[in-house]
Write a protein that holds these residues in place. Structure first.
Motif, short mmCIF file in Angstrom:
data_model
loop_
_atom_site.label_atom_id
_atom_site.label_comp_id
_atom_site.label_asym_id
_atom_site.label_seq_id
_atom_site.Cartn_x
_atom_site.Cartn_y
_atom_site.Cartn_z
N GLY A 1 -8.25 -2.14 9.79
CA GLY A 1 -7.10 -3.03 9.87
C GLY A 1 -6.18 -2.88 8.69
O GLY A 1 -4.94 -2.88 8.83
N GLU A 2 -6.75 -2.74 7.49
CA GLU A 2 -5.95 -2.58 6.29
C GLU A 2 -5.18 -1.26 6.32
O GLU A 2 -4.00 -1.20 5.94
CB GLU A 2 -6.85 -2.65 5.05
CG GLU A 2 -7.45 -4.04 4.82
CD GLU A 2 -8.53 -4.02 3.74
OE1 GLU A 2 -8.94 -2.91 3.33
OE2 GLU A 2 -8.95 -5.12 3.31
N GLU A 3 -5.85 -0.18 6.75
CA GLU A 3 -5.19 1.12 6.83
C GLU A 3 -4.04 1.10 7.84
O GLU A 3 -2.95 1.63 7.58
CB GLU A 3 -6.21 2.20 7.23
CG GLU A 3 -7.11 2.65 6.12
CD GLU A 3 -6.36 3.48 5.09
OE1 GLU A 3 -5.76 4.51 5.46
OE2 GLU A 3 -6.36 3.09 3.90
N LEU A 4 -4.27 0.49 8.99
CA LEU A 4 -3.23 0.43 10.01
C LEU A 4 -2.04 -0.38 9.51
O LEU A 4 -0.88 -0.01 9.73
CB LEU A 4 -3.78 -0.18 11.30
CG LEU A 4 -4.79 0.67 12.07
CD1 LEU A 4 -5.35 -0.13 13.24
CD2 LEU A 4 -4.14 1.96 12.58
N ALA A 5 -2.31 -1.48 8.84
CA ALA A 5 -1.23 -2.33 8.35
C ALA A 5 -0.43 -1.66 7.24
O ALA A 5 0.80 -1.79 7.18
CB ALA A 5 -1.81 -3.65 7.84
N THR A 6 -1.11 -0.90 6.39
CA THR A 6 -0.45 -0.29 5.24
C THR A 6 0.20 1.04 5.57
O THR A 6 1.32 1.33 5.16
CB THR A 6 -1.46 -0.09 4.09
OG1 THR A 6 -2.07 -1.34 3.77
CG2 THR A 6 -0.77 0.48 2.86
N HIS A 7 -0.52 1.87 6.32
CA HIS A 7 -0.06 3.24 6.54
C HIS A 7 0.29 3.55 8.00
O HIS A 7 0.90 4.58 8.26
CB HIS A 7 -1.14 4.23 6.08
CG HIS A 7 -1.53 4.07 4.64
ND1 HIS A 7 -0.73 4.48 3.60
CD2 HIS A 7 -2.65 3.53 4.07
CE1 HIS A 7 -1.33 4.21 2.45
NE2 HIS A 7 -2.49 3.63 2.70
N GLY A 8 -0.14 2.71 8.94
CA GLY A 8 0.13 2.98 10.35
C GLY A 8 -0.83 3.96 10.98
O GLY A 8 -0.77 4.20 12.19
N THR B 1 -5.18 -4.03 18.11
CA THR B 1 -4.19 -3.68 17.09
C THR B 1 -3.80 -2.21 17.13
O THR B 1 -3.02 -1.76 16.28
CB THR B 1 -4.73 -4.01 15.68
OG1 THR B 1 -5.84 -3.13 15.38
CG2 THR B 1 -5.19 -5.45 15.60
N ARG C 1 0.85 2.14 15.93
CA ARG C 1 -0.33 2.30 15.07
C ARG C 1 -1.32 3.25 15.71
O ARG C 1 -1.73 3.09 16.86
CB ARG C 1 -0.96 0.93 14.83
CG ARG C 1 -0.07 -0.02 14.02
CD ARG C 1 -0.40 -1.46 14.29
NE ARG C 1 -0.17 -1.82 15.69
CZ ARG C 1 -0.25 -3.04 16.17
NH1 ARG C 1 -0.56 -4.05 15.38
NH2 ARG C 1 -0.02 -3.28 17.45
N THR D 1 -12.50 -4.27 9.10
CA THR D 1 -11.56 -4.76 8.08
C THR D 1 -10.82 -3.60 7.43
O THR D 1 -9.60 -3.66 7.25
CB THR D 1 -12.33 -5.56 7.01
OG1 THR D 1 -12.93 -6.70 7.63
CG2 THR D 1 -11.39 -6.01 5.90
#
Length: 424
Positions: free
Chosen positions: A316-323, A357, A266, A313
């Motif tokens: 975190g969402e960007e990292l989870a969805t797109h890396g 993360t 990430r 937040t």
């Protein structure tokens, strides 16, 4: 002594350990296999002196500080290093690495190292087309050599200047406290190191020697002249750009194959710099630029309690969805003297919250890089692995890749190419 038979020394001939005090994290542009002390103290210098390396970078980050605080910071680092050397029996040489665009607390910091002495000033950063010729310091702008006084850096809110000739610049920024003794390029090349040695010997207190330099061979000549003067008993405080620091400390460059970076997990991209170059590079990120998470200046200045949580937040969402997640300040100059510090505080708080993360980091902006490394990730030391592109060093923070992209460095597609390298 004559130049033909004596006093021509290379950096490797000098047995002193070299402490390069860096006024922001971009001094490692051209270095590899060297540590950066991010939070200087006596213990950190003791660890350096007990190790095998001849040189170390010590981050003062003083360009971001008021003048009095910058002077105190540099003086403290010198005292800490000397205390450590007293315990190990080592001799030290200090270099003040500063901005190649002539910004910073140049002369107050020189006086913080040693009072009432002479100076040597070599601001070249040759890899970025920054050199001194005919007594005028030049910067490359769109492939053309332009006097520094005609660039955006001369309009800096804190360190702006008007003078074209370096001697006039010294008089302007010191209000007459220092004066300059220049060495023309022909004189340097015809006379060799002894011209520098003699100029330094003739220089009195608060007089700085500024040689022309357009090539690395010129820097090697200047370094040899400096060492000859010092070996004969002359005290000199050195302020320089990254190219001379590389030569004087005997450092080497190494280009890192960016294909080795693919699959590093990430990726967080942080842009705090608002230089024209930075804004173009952010825009060139395309879809990532459109998805970037932009910090509101008004919210940060207003102390909005929900700001850090909201940005954390979203990252975190960007990292989870797109890396990949991109955090940036607004793409406008920061009004007010305290605004940059407030924004950097907020960036550091956000990065600290998301740090567990994040696997890899790219930071745009020198001072931003410092705050993200020290306050965001809590790092006390970094190791410079090499360069990913000219002027862009790859640090390792406990094996976490950390790319430092200075605000004024790189082509418009630099950030996009770096992100592509990490994402594969």
């Amino acid at each position: 002594m004559t130049a033909a038979t004596h006093d021509v020394f290379a950096a490797e001939d000098d047995r002193r350990r070299v402490v390069i005090i860096d006024d922001d994290p971009t001094g490692t542009h051209t270095a590899s296999d060297i540590d950066v002390v991010l939070r200087p103290d006596t213990a950190a210098f003791g660890a350096f002196l007990r190790g095998p390396r001849k040189a170390v970078f010590a981050l003062s980050n003083s360009r971001s500080l008021p003048r009095a605080a910058a002077v105190a910071m540099v003086a403290g680092i010198v005292e800490q290093a000397r205390t450590a050397a007293g315990a190990t029996g080592d001799e030290l040489a200090f270099l003040l690495r500063g901005d190649s665009a002539l910004r910073g607390h140049v002369f107050p910091e020189m006086e913080a190292v040693l009072q009432n002495t002479s100076g040597l000033f070599v601001p070249a950063f040759l890899e970025r087309g920054r050199f001194t010729r005919d007594g005028v310091h030049h910067l490359s702008v769109d492939g053309r050599a332009v006097p520094a006084a005609e660039t955006e850096f001369a309009r800096d809110r804190l360190f702006g200047f008007r003078s074209h000739r370096i001697a006039d610049w010294v008089d302007e920024v010191t209000k007459g406290r220092w004066r300059a003794r220049t060495i023309a390029l022909d004189e340097l090349r015809e006379g060799g190191p002894h011209v520098v040695r003699d100029a330094l010997f003739d220089a009195g207190p608060h007089e700085v020697v500024v040689p022309d330099a357009t090539e690395y061979s010129d820097l090697e000549t200047i370094s040899a002249g400096l060492l000859a003067a010092e070996r004969s008993g002359k005290s000199v405080v050195v302020r320089c750009g990254v190219s001379f620091a590389t030569v004087r400390a005997g450092l080497r460059q190494r280009t890192i194959d960016d294909r080795r970076l693919s699959g590093r997990g990430r990726l967080l991209v942080v842009c705090g710099s608002v230089s024209e170059t930075s804004t173009r590079q952010v825009s060139a990120l395309g879809e990532l630029a459109e998805r970037r998470i932009e910090m509101s200046t008004d919210a940060a200045l207003g102390g909005c309690p929900a700001l850090v949580g909201e940005l954390t937040t979203r990252i975190g969402e960007e990292l989870a969805t797109h890396g990949v997640a991109v955090l940036s300040t607004e793409r406008t100059a920061h009004p007010g003297p305290d605004t940059p510090a407030v924004l950097l505080d907020a960036i550091a708080d956000v990065v600290s919250a998301v740090a567990p993360t994040v696997d890899s980091v790219i930071v745009k902006g020198g001072i931003t890089s410092s705050r993200v490394a020290t306050d965001g990730f809590g790092a006390r030391r970094a190791t410079v692995a090499g360069q990913l592109m000219p002027g862009v060093p790859l640090w390792l923070l406990e094996n976490r890749p950390f790319v430092v992209v200075p605000g004024s460095v790189g082509e418009d597609d630099a950030l996009r190419r770096l992100v592509t390298a990490f994402s594969g």
